[in-house]
Design an enzyme around this catalytic site. Sequence first.
Site, PDB file in Angstrom:
ATOM      1  N   GLY A   1       1.185  -0.799  -0.003  1.00  0.00           N
ATOM      2  CA  GLY A   1      -0.114  -0.272  -0.106  1.00  0.00           C
ATOM      3  C   GLY A   1       0.889   1.163   0.012  1.00  0.00           C
TER       4      GLY A   1
ATOM      5  CG  HIS B   1       5.327   5.582  -4.156  1.00  0.00           C
ATOM      6  ND1 HIS B   1       5.695   4.560  -5.098  1.00  0.00           N
ATOM      7  CD2 HIS B   1       5.574   5.135  -3.463  1.00  0.00           C
ATOM      8  CE1 HIS B   1       6.498   3.734  -5.203  1.00  0.00           C
ATOM      9  NE2 HIS B   1       6.448   4.123  -3.732  1.00  0.00           N
TER      10      HIS B   1
ATOM     11  CG  HIS C   1       3.112   0.740  -5.985  1.00  0.00           C
ATOM     12  ND1 HIS C   1       3.739   2.595  -4.932  1.00  0.00           N
ATOM     13  CD2 HIS C   1       3.347  -0.252  -4.953  1.00  0.00           C
ATOM     14  CE1 HIS C   1       4.210   1.412  -3.781  1.00  0.00           C
ATOM     15  NE2 HIS C   1       3.964   0.415  -3.820  1.00  0.00           N
TER      16      HIS C   1
ATOM     17  CD  GLN D   1       8.101  -6.753   3.697  1.00  0.00           C
ATOM     18  OE1 GLN D   1       7.263  -7.845   3.725  1.00  0.00           O
ATOM     19  NE2 GLN D   1       8.146  -5.773   3.286  1.00  0.00           N
TER      20      GLN D   1
ATOM     21  CG  ASP E   1      12.360  -2.320  -3.139  1.00  0.00           C
ATOM     22  OD1 ASP E   1      12.755  -1.624  -1.609  1.00  0.00           O
ATOM     23  OD2 ASP E   1      11.010  -1.175  -3.522  1.00  0.00           O
TER      24      ASP E   1
ATOM     25  CB  VAL F   1       9.341   6.731 -10.348  1.00  0.00           C
ATOM     26  CG1 VAL F   1       8.569   6.828 -10.596  1.00  0.00           C
ATOM     27  CG2 VAL F   1       8.455   4.772 -11.385  1.00  0.00           C
TER      28      VAL F   1
HETATM   29  O1  PAF Z   1       8.628  -3.838  -1.844  1.00  0.00           O
HETATM   30  C1  PAF Z   1       7.094  -4.810  -0.667  1.00  0.00           C
HETATM   31  O2  PAF Z   1       6.229  -3.582  -0.685  1.00  0.00           O
HETATM   32  C2  PAF Z   1       7.148  -5.682   0.104  1.00  0.00           C
HETATM   33  O3  PAF Z   1       8.917  -5.535   0.559  1.00  0.00           O
HETATM   34  C3  PAF Z   1       6.601  -6.756  -0.665  1.00  0.00           C
HETATM   35  C4  PAF Z   1       7.029  -6.793  -2.580  1.00  0.00           C
HETATM   36  C5  PAF Z   1       4.953  -6.622  -1.687  1.00  0.00           C
HETATM   37  C6  PAF Z   1       6.528  -7.480  -0.032  1.00  0.00           C
HETATM   38  O4  PAF Z   1       5.622  -7.350   1.283  1.00  0.00           O
END
Ligand code: PAF
Length: 254
Positions: free
Chosen positions: A23, A26, A29, A53, A140, A166
Site C-alpha cells: 500500500g 505512489h 507502483h 518483514q 528494492d 521512479v
Molecule cells: O516491496 C514491498 O512492498 C514488499 O516487500 C512486498 C514485495 C510487497 C512484500 O511484502
Amino acid sequence: MKIVRRIDELQLTGDVGLVPTMGALHDGHRSLFRTARAESDTVVASLFVNPAQFDDLSDLAAYPRDDERDAGIAAAEGVDVLFAPSADEIYPAGFRTWIDVDGTGAEGKARPGHFRGVATVCVKLFNIVRPRRAYFGQKDAQQAAVLRRVVRDLNIDVEIRVLPTVRDHDGLALSSRNVRLSPEERNRALGLPRALHAAIGADDPVAAARASLNGLQPDYVEVVDLGDVKVLAAAVRVGSTRLIDNVILEGALR
Ligand code: PAF
C-alpha cells in the site's frame, strides 16, 4: 476492480500479472501496474502490510496506510483484482513454515529476518495467485535479487520482472517512507542519489559513492547482482527514516 479479502474468493482467469504491494501507493507502483496491465490478461495487486518483514515494530506501527486512496489508484491504473487480506488470512493460527534465504547481502545483514518475511509472503502470494509474472521495483534491488534466487532454487514457475526506479523531480527515489522526511531531511536525503550517480563509471564505485555522500552516514554501500544487471546500492539514515537506493552499473533490466 474487485476487492477480495479471502483466499477462497479469488477467481482468476488467463495470464495473470501480480504486483505485490504494502500500500501507500505512489508513481513507482503506478508504473508496475501499467506494465502488468500491458503484459497480462488479468492484473492482481496485493495490498498487505506484511508484519513478518518488519524487524522494527515501531517501523511497522508507523508504516503509512490509506486503503481507500490505494484502491482508487489501483482501479485507475486498470488493476482487475485488489487482494487485501487480513494478517490472519495470510498467517493463520499455527503458521510455522518460513523461507530462509542465505547470502542476502548488506541489506539482509542490516535487517535481520526481513528477507525471510519477504520471501515467505511472496511465495505464499505466488501460490495463492499463480501469476505468470510478478512485478517489483528496481529500488528494492536486493529484494528482487532474493526473489529471483527463491523462484530459481524452489522451481517456482513465475517470472520476476524488475522495472526501473521512479524518481521525484529532484532525483529522490519514490518510496512510501519519503512522507516521513521533513523538508530539511529531504534536502539532505538528496545526497544519496547524487552520490550513487556520481560513482557510475568509477574504478571503485563503492569507494567513489562513499566519498561523495556529503556527510550522510551509510549503513552500507555495495554492488548487488540481479543476474541481468549489477547495481550500486546503498542505505542511509536521515533523521529516523532509513532510505535505500541504487543505480545500474552494468547491464539492462528485464
Ligand atoms: O516491496 C514491498 O512492498 C514488499 O516487500 C512486498 C514485495 C510487497 C512484500 O511484502
